[in-house]
Design a protein around this motif. Structure first.
Motif, short mmCIF file in Angstrom:
data_model
loop_
_atom_site.label_atom_id
_atom_site.label_comp_id
_atom_site.label_asym_id
_atom_site.label_seq_id
_atom_site.Cartn_x
_atom_site.Cartn_y
_atom_site.Cartn_z
N LEU A 59 0.86 -1.19 0.00
CA LEU A 59 0.00 0.00 0.00
C LEU A 59 0.88 1.23 0.00
CD1 LEU A 59 -2.65 1.59 0.22
CD2 LEU A 59 -2.51 1.31 2.71
N HIS A 60 0.76 2.02 -1.05
CA HIS A 60 1.44 3.31 -1.17
C HIS A 60 0.36 4.38 -1.05
CE1 HIS A 60 4.22 6.37 -2.73
NE2 HIS A 60 3.32 6.69 -3.64
N PHE A 61 0.43 5.16 0.02
CA PHE A 61 -0.60 6.16 0.34
C PHE A 61 0.08 7.52 0.34
CE2 PHE A 61 -2.77 8.78 3.53
CZ PHE A 61 -4.10 8.61 3.22
N LYS A 62 -0.31 8.40 -0.60
CA LYS A 62 0.44 9.65 -0.78
C LYS A 62 -0.48 10.84 -1.02
CE LYS A 62 4.67 11.19 -3.09
NZ LYS A 62 5.76 10.73 -3.99
N PRO A 63 -0.74 11.65 0.03
CA PRO A 63 -1.46 12.91 -0.18
C PRO A 63 -0.58 13.92 -0.92
CG PRO A 63 -1.65 12.15 2.09
CD PRO A 63 -0.58 11.33 1.45
N VAL A 73 -3.10 9.69 -3.68
CA VAL A 73 -2.81 8.62 -4.62
C VAL A 73 -2.59 7.32 -3.84
CG1 VAL A 73 -1.12 7.72 -6.27
CG2 VAL A 73 -1.82 10.13 -6.38
N PHE A 74 -3.27 6.26 -4.28
CA PHE A 74 -3.05 4.91 -3.77
C PHE A 74 -2.42 4.07 -4.88
CE2 PHE A 74 -6.67 6.63 -1.55
CZ PHE A 74 -6.63 6.11 -0.26
N ASN A 75 -1.48 3.19 -4.52
CA ASN A 75 -0.88 2.34 -5.53
C ASN A 75 -0.15 1.18 -4.86
OD1 ASN A 75 -0.12 1.40 -8.07
ND2 ASN A 75 0.53 3.42 -8.80
N THR A 76 0.38 0.29 -5.70
CA THR A 76 1.16 -0.86 -5.25
C THR A 76 2.37 -1.01 -6.15
OG1 THR A 76 -0.75 -2.05 -4.36
CG2 THR A 76 1.15 -3.39 -4.98
N LEU A 77 3.53 -1.23 -5.54
CA LEU A 77 4.77 -1.51 -6.27
C LEU A 77 5.08 -2.99 -6.12
CD1 LEU A 77 7.28 -0.35 -7.81
CD2 LEU A 77 8.39 -0.20 -5.57
N GLU A 85 -2.86 3.71 -10.71
CA GLU A 85 -3.16 4.55 -9.55
C GLU A 85 -4.65 4.58 -9.25
OE1 GLU A 85 -1.66 8.47 -10.26
OE2 GLU A 85 0.41 7.94 -9.72
N GLU A 86 -4.97 4.69 -7.97
CA GLU A 86 -6.33 5.01 -7.52
C GLU A 86 -6.24 6.32 -6.76
OE1 GLU A 86 -8.21 1.79 -5.46
OE2 GLU A 86 -7.28 0.27 -6.75
N HIS A 123 -6.52 -5.49 -1.83
CA HIS A 123 -5.17 -6.03 -1.80
C HIS A 123 -4.71 -6.47 -3.19
CE1 HIS A 123 -5.41 -5.89 2.51
NE2 HIS A 123 -6.39 -6.77 2.56
N ARG A 124 -3.52 -6.03 -3.55
CA ARG A 124 -2.87 -6.52 -4.76
C ARG A 124 -1.69 -7.43 -4.42
NH1 ARG A 124 -2.36 -0.84 -8.24
NH2 ARG A 124 -4.49 -0.06 -7.83
N ILE A 125 -1.20 -7.32 -3.19
CA ILE A 125 -0.18 -8.19 -2.62
C ILE A 125 -0.75 -8.72 -1.30
CG2 ILE A 125 2.11 -8.23 -1.53
CD1 ILE A 125 3.00 -6.12 -3.50
#
Length: 280
Positions: A59-63, A73-77, A85-86, A123-125
Motif C-alpha cells: 500500500l502506497h498512500f500519498k497525499p 494517490v493509492f498504488n502498489t509496487l 493509480e487510484e 489487496h494486490r499483494i
C-alpha cells in the motif's frame, strides 16, 4: 498466526521506519497520529516488505498538495513496477493535526482520516507479507501504533497512580446516535473525576463519587462535541485541579475533591463512542 504484542512509537523522527511484529493481521489497525507541515507539498505512508530482488510496497498512500487540487494517490509496487493509480479526495489540511487509521480486512485496507471513512483499497499483494511501515516527507509524527480496535467500556491501569504533570489523551468519535459518553478517573473506593457528555441535555457534567454518593455537579456551558465528528481530549492533572483540552483548546477546569492522587489508578471510558487511541 499468533497475536504478537506490538510496541507503539512516540514522536518518531522522519523518515520513520517501523517493524510490524508478526506482520499484518486481519482485524487489526494501524494508527498514525501527526501533523501535516505548513509548507508540505506531499507526504507518504508505505506498507512494504523485502523481497529477494528489492522491496515491494503493498500500500502506497500519498497525499499531494502540489499538483492541482489536493488529492491522495493509492498504488502498489510489485516486482519493481507500479500498478494503476487510484485517487481520492484529500481531507488532510496543511498545518493541521490528523489521525490516520488503516484497518486490515481480508479483502482490503479500509482507510479513515479523523474518524471518517475515506477509501477501501483492495489487496494486490497478500497483506500477510507486509512487515514494515515507512512514513516520510512533509509530516511530523506524534504516535504510530498497530493494535486491535479498543472496546467499550474501556479500562486502563495508571502505573504507580496519578500525579501532577500527568496527561491522559483520548482520540475518538461519538457515534451518530450517541446520547452519552464519559471519562472517569477512578480509585479503589470511588471516582475522583467524572466527566460525562450528555448530548440529550446539551451539557457536560463534572463530578466526584465518594463515600457511596455523588457530590455537587458542575455543568456550565454547552456540549463542545458533535456526534460523528473526531475529537482529541487531553486531561491534564495539576497539583490542585484538572484541565481539560478539546482539540488543543482548554474547555474545562475541575478542582480536586479527592486529593490522594497516587490512589487514582484506573482510567475508564464508557458510552456510545468509537475509541481510536488512548494514551495513559
Amino acid at each position: 498466526m499468533a497475536d504478537c504484542q506490538q510496541k507503539s512509537f512516540l514522536s518518531p523522527d522522519i523518515p520513520f521506519s517501523g517493524s510490524l511484529l508478526g506482520g499484518l493481521q486481519e482485524g487489526k489497525t494501524l494508527i498514525i497520529i501527526g501533523r501535516v507541515l505548513p509548507n508540505a507539498d506531499k507526504f507518504t505512508v508505505d506498507l512494504q516488505h523485502a523481497t529477494g530482488c528489492g522491496t515491494d510496497i503493498a500500500l502506497h498512500f500519498k497525499p499531494h498538495f502540489d499538483d492541482g487540487p489536493a488529492h491522495i494517490v493509492f498504488n502498489t509496487l510489485k516486482k519493481g513496477s507500479w500498478g494503476p493509480e487510484e485517487k481520492s479526495a484529500c481531507p488532510f489540511v496543511k498545518g493541521q493535526p490528523f489521525t490516520l487509521e488503516i484497518h486490515v480486512t481480508k479483502e482490503a485496507y479500509k482507510v479513515s482520516v479523523n474518524g471518517k471513512h475515506l477509501a477501501d483499497y483492495k489487496h494486490r499483494i497478500p497483506f500477510t507479507l507486509v512487515d514494515t511501515i515507512l512514513v516520510h516527507q512533509m509530516v511530523k509524527l506524534d504516535f504510530v501504533a498497530y493494535q486491535k480496535p479498543a472496546t467499550i467500556p474501556y479500562k486502563a491501569l495508571i502505573s504507580d497512580g496519578l500525579q501532577s504533570g500527568k496527561d491522559i489523551v483520548i482520540h475518538g468519535v461519538p457515534k451518530a446516535d450517541s446520547k452519552r459518553m464519559e471519562f472517569n478517573l477512578r480509585h479503589r473506593f470511588g471516582i475522583a473525576f467524572h466527566y460525562q457528555c450528555r448530548f440529550e441535555e446539551n451539557a457536560v457534567v463534572r463530578n466526584t463519587y465518594e463515600n457511596g454518593s455523588w457530590g455537587r455537579e458542575e455543568r456550565d456551558g454547552a456540549v463542545p462535541f458533535a456526534p460523528g465528528q473526531f475529537f482529541q481530549i487531553k486531561i491534564s492533572c495539576n497539583s490542585d485541579h484538572y484541565d481539560v483540552f478539546l482539540n488543543g483548546k482548554q474547555i474545562h477546569t475541575y478542582k480536586h475533591r479527592f486529593t490522594k492522587l497516587e490512589d487514582i489508578d484506573v482510567f475508564e471510558v464508557r458510552g456510545n463512542v468509537e475509541l481510536i487511541y488512548v494514551q495513559v
